[in-house]
Design an enzyme around this catalytic site. Structure first.
Site, PDB file in Angstrom:
ATOM      1  N   TYR A  38       0.955  -1.195   0.025  1.00  0.00           N
ATOM      2  CA  TYR A  38       0.091  -0.042   0.095  1.00  0.00           C
ATOM      3  C   TYR A  38       0.947   1.235  -0.019  1.00  0.00           C
ATOM      4  CZ  TYR A  38      -3.560   3.312   1.746  1.00  0.00           C
ATOM      5  OH  TYR A  38      -4.259   4.569   1.884  1.00  0.00           O
ATOM      6  N   CYS A  39       0.604   2.084  -0.911  1.00  0.00           N
ATOM      7  CA  CYS A  39       1.515   3.360  -1.152  1.00  0.00           C
ATOM      8  C   CYS A  39       2.866   3.160  -1.203  1.00  0.00           C
ATOM      9  CB  CYS A  39       0.948   4.316   0.297  1.00  0.00           C
ATOM     10  SG  CYS A  39       1.486   5.903   0.153  1.00  0.00           S
ATOM     11  N   LEU A  40       3.743   3.735  -0.172  1.00  0.00           N
ATOM     12  CA  LEU A  40       5.100   3.578  -0.755  1.00  0.00           C
ATOM     13  C   LEU A  40       5.621   2.284  -0.212  1.00  0.00           C
ATOM     14  CD1 LEU A  40       6.666   6.925   0.818  1.00  0.00           C
ATOM     15  CD2 LEU A  40       6.646   6.111  -1.502  1.00  0.00           C
TER      16      LEU A  40
END
Length: 587
Positions: free
Chosen positions: A318-320
């Site tokens: 998720y995300c970075l």
């Protein structure tokens, strides 16, 4: 003669660093020179662009005429709550905006005020766009700075010019403003004393949030690995490893029981593991991206293989955390490590050439200021990161709250996602500098220059099926940027676009109202579709994208078997403590 044993270069560098760090403390970690250079670049190039000046003059004249014509067509007098009040609500202004969607903004004189404001915003945007010779990044910074000023001057922010506030003030004889003053004092005391919002008492981690049962089976200097207790008699043999971003607490994926992605995965019959990153301090200042790979993702993968006895793993980022997963998967493809069965990327970027609004705070001048400040304290504080997001969304995160709590005198509300958002994290100085420079500034990953173990990786080495999610109103990872994974990976790709933003779009449990998504799969040998063409081609579905993902995972998973044991002490993975672990409570 006394010999100077000091290294002059090192001493001079240290002097520069300390001086710039002192500047950062007085400028809210912003580079004053970058702001000055941006203003000079914009103003000087505008000064030698008579054509642009004439265009702006013509726009101003056209707006003035449109405003006068609209005022003439809506000649109504009176204010809410007075006997002379009457209105004409059938004439829409030539510019509309959701911030002024209340019907009372169509009443004179508020219709004129809001239209004048929106026209000013429109003029300013045009004044900071397409200036011949000016650097686009400088124009973006000037536009953002001006927009902050305009946000503060919005007619919504003042009692006489906001019809909703004015009507409430007249009806309550100012009692709302008295309550607002009390709310302001309470907010001031919370900030001054450092006490948390009392409403957070209903959203405690381990009691109300992050309550899915499980055990911590691994702990090192950077992370804890949580293995969750199965909720079904049989589970798919392939476990799921979730890698959240290190700029947030992991439990956004395990909020309340009804919207916990982890709990829903367990109910679908999966063995779920999740990384909980440590909130780093001074001791972790020299931890870099390689450490987050080795002590984070790969340490977790090794543990899962030993605990479950399963070689194949579904990996989710998720995300970075998704960016970190893509780097790890590319390195594994390069090194012929076949332990991953599939990859799921949730609002995660791999190409940072158009990274979104965060790019406003990423350039050499700004990074030099940040790095100087982080060198002093060893990490980036959560307050610094939160401040950047406040500036990007000041109208929503600052002024909307100001209107509701201080002008209308209403009590602010809290939900689980808002409570999670207050739980800020820090980032080690080395790691933060590395990922900003290598990913955001230099785009090393997309260009095949990102090194892992001393050798560059390429996303073309990923040949696993990929499920990739973008969210429509994402200002952190814009979906057009997330979509750029398509030309980088030569593999089967299922791309899903859901409504809402970076966090609310991901936390979109089945049954949530007003949710929809688009989906289209591309085989590895099919031609590339651009994002706009994909949008027109993809199938529209009502409901949560989670169901689409669950079906995608099931198609790539084996028949259910008995659950694996919790932990494996014989292999060095004992049950250390109950979920949510220890690191999630670090402040």
């Amino acid at each position: 003669m006394v010999k100077n044993t000091c290294n002059p270069q090192t001493a001079m560098d240290q002097l520069d660093q300390r001086f710039q760090a002192s500047i950062a403390k007085s400028t809210l970690s912003m580079s004053p020179l970058q702001g000055l250079l941006s203003y000079i670049d914009w103003s000087r190039h505008l000064a030698i662009s008579p054509g642009k000046q004439l265009e702006l003059f013509n726009l101003g004249v056209a707006q003035s005429l449109a405003l006068a014509q609209y005022a003439q067509r809506t000649q109504t007098v009176g204010i809410p709550g007075t006997p002379s009040y009457h209105s004409n609500l059938n004439i829409e202004p030539p510019i509309t905006d959701r911030r002024f969607s209340d019907e009372r903004w169509k009443i004179w004189p508020f219709n004129i005020l809001q239209l004048s404001y929106l026209m000013t915003e429109e003029w300013w945007k045009e004044a900071t766009t397409d200036i011949r010779g000016a650097t686009p990044h400088h124009l973006d910074l000037v536009r953002m700075a001006g927009q902050q000023f305009l946000n503060a001057l919005s007619p919504k922010n003042f009692v006489p010019s906001n019809p909703e506030v004015l009507q409430k003030t007249l009806e309550e004889k100012g009692a709302n403003l008295l309550r607002g003053s009390m709310n302001a004092w309470q907010l001031f005391m919370q900030q001054y004393t450092g006490t948390p919002d009392p409403k957070l008492e209903n959203f405690k981690v381990g009691q109300h949030l992050a309550t899915t049962p499980g055990k911590v089976v691994l702990r090192n200097q950077l992370m804890e690995l949580i293995q969750y207790t199965p909720t079904t008699e049989k589970v798919h043999p392939e476990p799921i490893l979730i890698t959240p971003a290190w700029i947030m607490k992991y439990y956004i994926l395990d909020l309340s029981p009804h919207n916990s992605m982890i709990r829903h995965l367990l109910d679908q019959g999966y063995t779920v593991f999740c990384i909980s990153w440590k909130n780093p301090g001074v001791e972790e200042r020299n931890m870099g991206m390689d450490d987050y790979l080795s002590m984070g993702f790969f340490a977790a993968l090794d543990a899962i293989n030993q605990i479950t006895g399963q070689h194949k793993v579904h990996a989710t980022g998720y995300c970075l955390g998704g960016t970190l997963l893509s780097i790890a998967a590319a390195a594994m493809g390069r090194d012929q490590d076949d332990r991953l069965l599939s990859i799921t990327m949730l609002a995660a970027q791999t190409d940072f050439s158009e990274p979104g609004e965060l790019s406003l705070f990423i350039d050499n001048s700004q990074l030099a200021i940040l790095e100087a400040e982080m060198a002093d304290i060893g990490y980036l504080t959560g307050e610094q990161m939160a401040g950047a997001f406040l500036m990007l969304r000041s109208d929503l995160l600052i002024w909307s709250r100001y209107i509701k709590e201080l002008l209308l005198g209403e009590e602010s509300t809290m939900n689980d996602l808002m409570a999670w958002n207050t739980d800020t994290t820090r980032m080690p100085a080395k790691m933060h500098s590395q990922y900003l420079r290598r990913l955001f500034l230099n785009d090393d990953l997309a260009e095949g220059k990102y090194p892992v173990n001393g050798r560059p990786v390429s996303l073309t080495d990923i040949h696993l099926p990929v499920f990739c999610l973008g969210t429509e109103t994402d200002h952190i990872a814009p979906w057009h940027s997330v979509y750029k994974i398509h030309p980088l990976c030569c593999t089967d790709m299922t791309f899903v676009l859901t409504n809402k933003g970076h966090n609310a779009g991901v936390v979109s449990e089945p049954g949530h109202k007003n949710r929809y998504y688009r989906v289209l799969a591309r085989a590895k040998d099919e031609p590339y579709l651009g994002p706009d063409e994909w949008y027109e081609t993809a199938q529209h579905h009502e409901g949560s994208w989670w169901n689409c993902w669950f079906s995608w995972l099931k198609e790539r998973s084996g028949k259910p078997v008995s659950p694996p044991p919790m932990g494996n002490p014989e292999k060095g993975y004992p049950l250390l403590c109950d979920a949510p672990g220890v690191y999630v409570f670090e402040k």
